[in-house]
Design a protein around this motif. Structure first.
Motif, PDB file in Angstrom:
ATOM      1  N   LEU A 145      28.569  -7.143 -27.619  1.00 34.02           N
ATOM      2  CA  LEU A 145      27.268  -7.359 -26.968  1.00 34.02           C
ATOM      3  C   LEU A 145      27.398  -8.154 -25.672  1.00 34.02           C
ATOM      4  CD1 LEU A 145      25.006  -8.232 -30.056  1.00 34.02           C
ATOM      5  CD2 LEU A 145      25.153  -6.056 -28.820  1.00 34.02           C
ATOM      6  N   GLY A 146      28.610  -8.580 -25.333  1.00 31.52           N
ATOM      7  CA  GLY A 146      28.828  -9.323 -24.096  1.00 31.52           C
ATOM      8  C   GLY A 146      28.430 -10.778 -24.177  1.00 31.52           C
ATOM      9  N   CYS A 147      28.490 -11.351 -25.396  1.00 28.07           N
ATOM     10  CA  CYS A 147      28.119 -12.755 -25.592  1.00 28.07           C
ATOM     11  C   CYS A 147      29.355 -13.584 -25.938  1.00 28.07           C
ATOM     12  CB  CYS A 147      27.113 -12.891 -26.736  1.00 28.07           C
ATOM     13  SG  CYS A 147      25.615 -11.918 -26.547  1.00 28.07           S
ATOM     14  N   THR A 148      29.241 -14.888 -25.728  1.00 25.35           N
ATOM     15  CA  THR A 148      30.268 -15.792 -26.221  1.00 25.35           C
ATOM     16  C   THR A 148      30.186 -15.815 -27.741  1.00 25.35           C
ATOM     17  OG1 THR A 148      30.076 -17.192 -24.263  1.00 25.35           O
ATOM     18  CG2 THR A 148      31.147 -18.162 -26.198  1.00 25.35           C
ATOM     19  N   PRO A 149      31.311 -15.609 -28.465  1.00 31.01           N
ATOM     20  CA  PRO A 149      31.267 -15.637 -29.928  1.00 31.01           C
ATOM     21  C   PRO A 149      30.565 -16.879 -30.449  1.00 31.01           C
ATOM     22  CG  PRO A 149      33.398 -14.838 -29.191  1.00 31.01           C
ATOM     23  CD  PRO A 149      32.658 -15.279 -27.956  1.00 31.01           C
ATOM     24  N   PHE A 150      29.691 -16.683 -31.412  1.00 32.53           N
ATOM     25  CA  PHE A 150      28.780 -17.732 -31.881  1.00 32.53           C
ATOM     26  C   PHE A 150      29.497 -18.991 -32.339  1.00 32.53           C
ATOM     27  CE2 PHE A 150      30.038 -15.386 -35.582  1.00 32.53           C
ATOM     28  CZ  PHE A 150      29.975 -16.264 -36.653  1.00 32.53           C
ATOM     29  N   TRP A 151      30.660 -18.843 -32.959  1.00 35.48           N
ATOM     30  CA  TRP A 151      31.338 -20.012 -33.512  1.00 35.48           C
ATOM     31  C   TRP A 151      31.981 -20.873 -32.420  1.00 35.48           C
ATOM     32  CZ3 TRP A 151      36.539 -20.252 -32.469  1.00 35.48           C
ATOM     33  CH2 TRP A 151      37.166 -19.049 -32.119  1.00 35.48           C
ATOM     34  N   MET A 152      32.113 -20.323 -31.207  1.00 36.27           N
ATOM     35  CA  MET A 152      32.673 -21.091 -30.095  1.00 36.27           C
ATOM     36  C   MET A 152      31.625 -21.983 -29.446  1.00 36.27           C
ATOM     37  SD  MET A 152      35.097 -18.131 -28.361  1.00 36.27           S
ATOM     38  CE  MET A 152      35.789 -19.252 -27.142  1.00 36.27           C
ATOM     39  N   LEU A 153      30.370 -21.806 -29.829  1.00 38.54           N
ATOM     40  CA  LEU A 153      29.277 -22.603 -29.283  1.00 38.54           C
ATOM     41  C   LEU A 153      28.856 -23.729 -30.219  1.00 38.54           C
ATOM     42  CD1 LEU A 153      27.097 -19.652 -27.928  1.00 38.54           C
ATOM     43  CD2 LEU A 153      28.689 -21.091 -26.635  1.00 38.54           C
ATOM     44  N   ASN A 154      29.362 -23.694 -31.446  1.00 40.71           N
ATOM     45  CA  ASN A 154      28.980 -24.707 -32.432  1.00 40.71           C
ATOM     46  C   ASN A 154      30.095 -24.824 -33.474  1.00 40.71           C
ATOM     47  OD1 ASN A 154      27.747 -26.370 -34.322  1.00 40.71           O
ATOM     48  ND2 ASN A 154      25.757 -25.350 -34.157  1.00 40.71           N
ATOM     49  N   SER A 155      30.670 -26.005 -33.585  1.00 44.60           N
ATOM     50  CA  SER A 155      31.813 -26.209 -34.489  1.00 44.60           C
ATOM     51  C   SER A 155      31.406 -26.247 -35.958  1.00 44.60           C
ATOM     52  CB  SER A 155      32.529 -27.517 -34.136  1.00 44.60           C
ATOM     53  OG  SER A 155      31.658 -28.630 -34.300  1.00 44.60           O
ATOM     54  N   ILE A 156      30.118 -26.173 -36.234  1.00 46.34           N
ATOM     55  CA  ILE A 156      29.660 -26.288 -37.616  1.00 46.34           C
ATOM     56  C   ILE A 156      30.224 -25.183 -38.505  1.00 46.34           C
ATOM     57  CG2 ILE A 156      27.545 -24.926 -37.313  1.00 46.34           C
ATOM     58  CD1 ILE A 156      26.180 -26.949 -39.208  1.00 46.34           C
ATOM     59  N   TYR A 157      30.503 -24.020 -37.914  1.00 46.72           N
ATOM     60  CA  TYR A 157      31.010 -22.908 -38.713  1.00 46.72           C
ATOM     61  C   TYR A 157      32.430 -23.182 -39.205  1.00 46.72           C
ATOM     62  CZ  TYR A 157      26.954 -20.795 -36.572  1.00 46.72           C
ATOM     63  OH  TYR A 157      25.671 -20.560 -36.149  1.00 46.72           O
ATOM     64  N   LEU A 158      33.226 -23.855 -38.377  1.00 46.26           N
ATOM     65  CA  LEU A 158      34.570 -24.252 -38.799  1.00 46.26           C
ATOM     66  C   LEU A 158      34.478 -25.317 -39.891  1.00 46.26           C
ATOM     67  CD1 LEU A 158      36.365 -24.535 -35.317  1.00 46.26           C
ATOM     68  CD2 LEU A 158      36.094 -22.529 -36.787  1.00 46.26           C
ATOM     69  N   ALA A 159      33.539 -26.246 -39.716  1.00 45.84           N
ATOM     70  CA  ALA A 159      33.364 -27.318 -40.708  1.00 45.84           C
ATOM     71  C   ALA A 159      32.856 -26.757 -42.029  1.00 45.84           C
ATOM     72  CB  ALA A 159      32.399 -28.366 -40.168  1.00 45.84           C
ATOM     73  N   VAL A 160      31.913 -25.827 -41.955  1.00 47.62           N
ATOM     74  CA  VAL A 160      31.344 -25.236 -43.170  1.00 47.62           C
ATOM     75  C   VAL A 160      32.420 -24.486 -43.959  1.00 47.62           C
ATOM     76  CG1 VAL A 160      29.842 -23.363 -43.962  1.00 47.62           C
ATOM     77  CG2 VAL A 160      28.953 -25.102 -42.415  1.00 47.62           C
ATOM     78  N   THR A 161      33.313 -23.820 -43.247  1.00 49.88           N
ATOM     79  CA  THR A 161      34.416 -23.139 -43.930  1.00 49.88           C
ATOM     80  C   THR A 161      35.310 -24.145 -44.644  1.00 49.88           C
ATOM     81  OG1 THR A 161      34.394 -21.362 -42.276  1.00 49.88           O
ATOM     82  CG2 THR A 161      36.369 -21.561 -43.642  1.00 49.88           C
ATOM     83  N   GLY A 162      35.531 -25.293 -43.997  1.00 46.42           N
ATOM     84  CA  GLY A 162      36.308 -26.350 -44.633  1.00 46.42           C
ATOM     85  C   GLY A 162      35.629 -26.864 -45.894  1.00 46.42           C
ATOM     86  N   ILE A 163      34.312 -27.023 -45.838  1.00 42.20           N
ATOM     87  CA  ILE A 163      33.547 -27.461 -47.011  1.00 42.20           C
ATOM     88  C   ILE A 163      33.636 -26.411 -48.115  1.00 42.20           C
ATOM     89  CG2 ILE A 163      31.223 -27.960 -47.864  1.00 42.20           C
ATOM     90  CD1 ILE A 163      30.617 -29.136 -45.078  1.00 42.20           C
ATOM     91  N   SER A 164      33.600 -25.147 -47.725  1.00 37.53           N
ATOM     92  CA  SER A 164      33.721 -24.064 -48.707  1.00 37.53           C
ATOM     93  C   SER A 164      35.084 -24.126 -49.390  1.00 37.53           C
ATOM     94  CB  SER A 164      33.538 -22.708 -48.016  1.00 37.53           C
ATOM     95  OG  SER A 164      32.257 -22.604 -47.416  1.00 37.53           O
ATOM     96  N   LEU A 165      36.129 -24.412 -48.611  1.00 40.53           N
ATOM     97  CA  LEU A 165      37.475 -24.541 -49.180  1.00 40.53           C
ATOM     98  C   LEU A 165      37.513 -25.680 -50.194  1.00 40.53           C
ATOM     99  CD1 LEU A 165      40.510 -23.899 -49.295  1.00 40.53           C
ATOM    100  CD2 LEU A 165      40.812 -25.408 -47.305  1.00 40.53           C
ATOM    101  N   LEU A 166      36.940 -26.823 -49.831  1.00 36.93           N
ATOM    102  CA  LEU A 166      36.916 -27.966 -50.752  1.00 36.93           C
ATOM    103  C   LEU A 166      36.154 -27.620 -52.033  1.00 36.93           C
ATOM    104  CD1 LEU A 166      36.270 -30.978 -48.321  1.00 36.93           C
ATOM    105  CD2 LEU A 166      38.390 -30.410 -49.532  1.00 36.93           C
ATOM    106  N   SER A 167      35.085 -26.860 -51.888  1.00 38.17           N
ATOM    107  CA  SER A 167      34.306 -26.468 -53.061  1.00 38.17           C
ATOM    108  C   SER A 167      35.137 -25.623 -54.017  1.00 38.17           C
ATOM    109  CB  SER A 167      33.062 -25.681 -52.630  1.00 38.17           C
ATOM    110  OG  SER A 167      32.223 -26.471 -51.815  1.00 38.17           O
ATOM    111  N   VAL A 168      35.916 -24.697 -53.449  1.00 38.25           N
ATOM    112  CA  VAL A 168      36.768 -23.847 -54.286  1.00 38.25           C
ATOM    113  C   VAL A 168      37.889 -24.673 -54.911  1.00 38.25           C
ATOM    114  CG1 VAL A 168      38.337 -21.870 -54.305  1.00 38.25           C
ATOM    115  CG2 VAL A 168      36.220 -21.763 -52.984  1.00 38.25           C
ATOM    116  N   ILE A 169      38.433 -25.638 -54.148  1.00 38.22           N
ATOM    117  CA  ILE A 169      39.492 -26.498 -54.688  1.00 38.22           C
ATOM    118  C   ILE A 169      38.968 -27.330 -55.859  1.00 38.22           C
ATOM    119  CG2 ILE A 169      40.967 -28.492 -54.190  1.00 38.22           C
ATOM    120  CD1 ILE A 169      41.208 -27.399 -51.312  1.00 38.22           C
ATOM    121  N   ILE A 170      37.772 -27.893 -55.681  1.00 38.24           N
ATOM    122  CA  ILE A 170      37.207 -28.779 -56.705  1.00 38.24           C
ATOM    123  C   ILE A 170      36.701 -27.995 -57.912  1.00 38.24           C
ATOM    124  CG2 ILE A 170      35.368 -30.438 -57.201  1.00 38.24           C
ATOM    125  CD1 ILE A 170      35.551 -31.295 -54.242  1.00 38.24           C
ATOM    126  N   PHE A 171      35.996 -26.898 -57.635  1.00 33.36           N
ATOM    127  CA  PHE A 171      35.384 -26.127 -58.722  1.00 33.36           C
ATOM    128  C   PHE A 171      36.120 -24.814 -58.971  1.00 33.36           C
ATOM    129  CE2 PHE A 171      31.942 -28.517 -56.580  1.00 33.36           C
ATOM    130  CZ  PHE A 171      31.582 -29.351 -57.637  1.00 33.36           C
TER     131      PHE A 171
END
Length: 209
Positions: free
Chosen positions: A54-80
């Protein structure tokens, strides 16, 4: 659509897809970093391809929350993890939820950029399914959308429901809910009743040669 609401949907979709990817990576006995990469690619792969097309900057490059959320998801799988692994349908549930949410995001973003509806449906399908293709390649599996299971077609059907709701002038939130729900229902019905698209049969002798 309100940008905050769109971000919330993207975050929820990211969590769902990341957990589905990490869950499969754990089944393949990937280390924590490998599992994080698989989860991240699953979560952002489709949206990245969509934004580039679509000619846009990829959404995750505009907000680091997506990288952080993936990290939280990893911790959730590790714990549970042991609990999640016991649930045979865990992957299917999270993958289906992520698929439905990202289809809506892809369609909405395309329409916001004034693309026609047919492009929006294609972009919704890419947003929902491309991350899963990359995930399966990373874990050395045949991509799910190329097997008999109805996957990408569920995205298309969700897009058609979105278009139908838009055509009859339903409000935006209702349209998004119906579109996402249609994807989920199609996936559940297809799996429950073993529905699939016809398999394209080729010459086995040519493949074996």
């Amino acid at each position: 659509m309100d940008s905050t609401f769109l971000t919330i949907i993207e975050i929820l979709g990211t969590i769902a897809f990341a957990i589905s990817g990490i869950r499969l990576a754990s089944a393949k006995k990937f280390d924590w970093f490998g599992a994080y990469v698989v989860g991240l690619v699953t979560a952002i792969g489709g949206g990245t391809i969509r934004d580039v097309m679509l000619g846009c900057t990829p959404f995750w490059m505009l907000n680091s929350i997506y990288l952080a959320v993936t990290g939280i998801s990893l911790l959730s799988v590790i714990i549970f993890g042991k609990y999640l692994i016991r649930l045979q349908n865990t992957f299917f549930i999270f993958d289906t939820i992520g698929l439905a949410l990202f289809v809506v995001v892809g369609i909405q973003k395309s329409l916001a950029l004034d693309y026609p509806f047919w492009v929006a449906i294609v972009m919704g399908t890419i947003t929902g399914s491309a991350g899963g293709v990359l995930r399966d390649i990373f874990i050395n599996e045949a991509p799910l959308i190329f097997r008999k299971d109805i996957y990408a077609m569920a995205c298309v059907i969700g897009g058609l429901f979105y278009w139908a709701c838009y055509w009859i002038n339903l409000d935006e939130v209702t349209t998004q809910i119906i579109s996402a729900a249609s994807v989920i229902v199609v996936r559940i019905v297809a799996v429950k009743y073993h529905l699939s698209l016809p398999v394209l049969k080729g010459e086995e002798s040519e493949l074996d040669s």
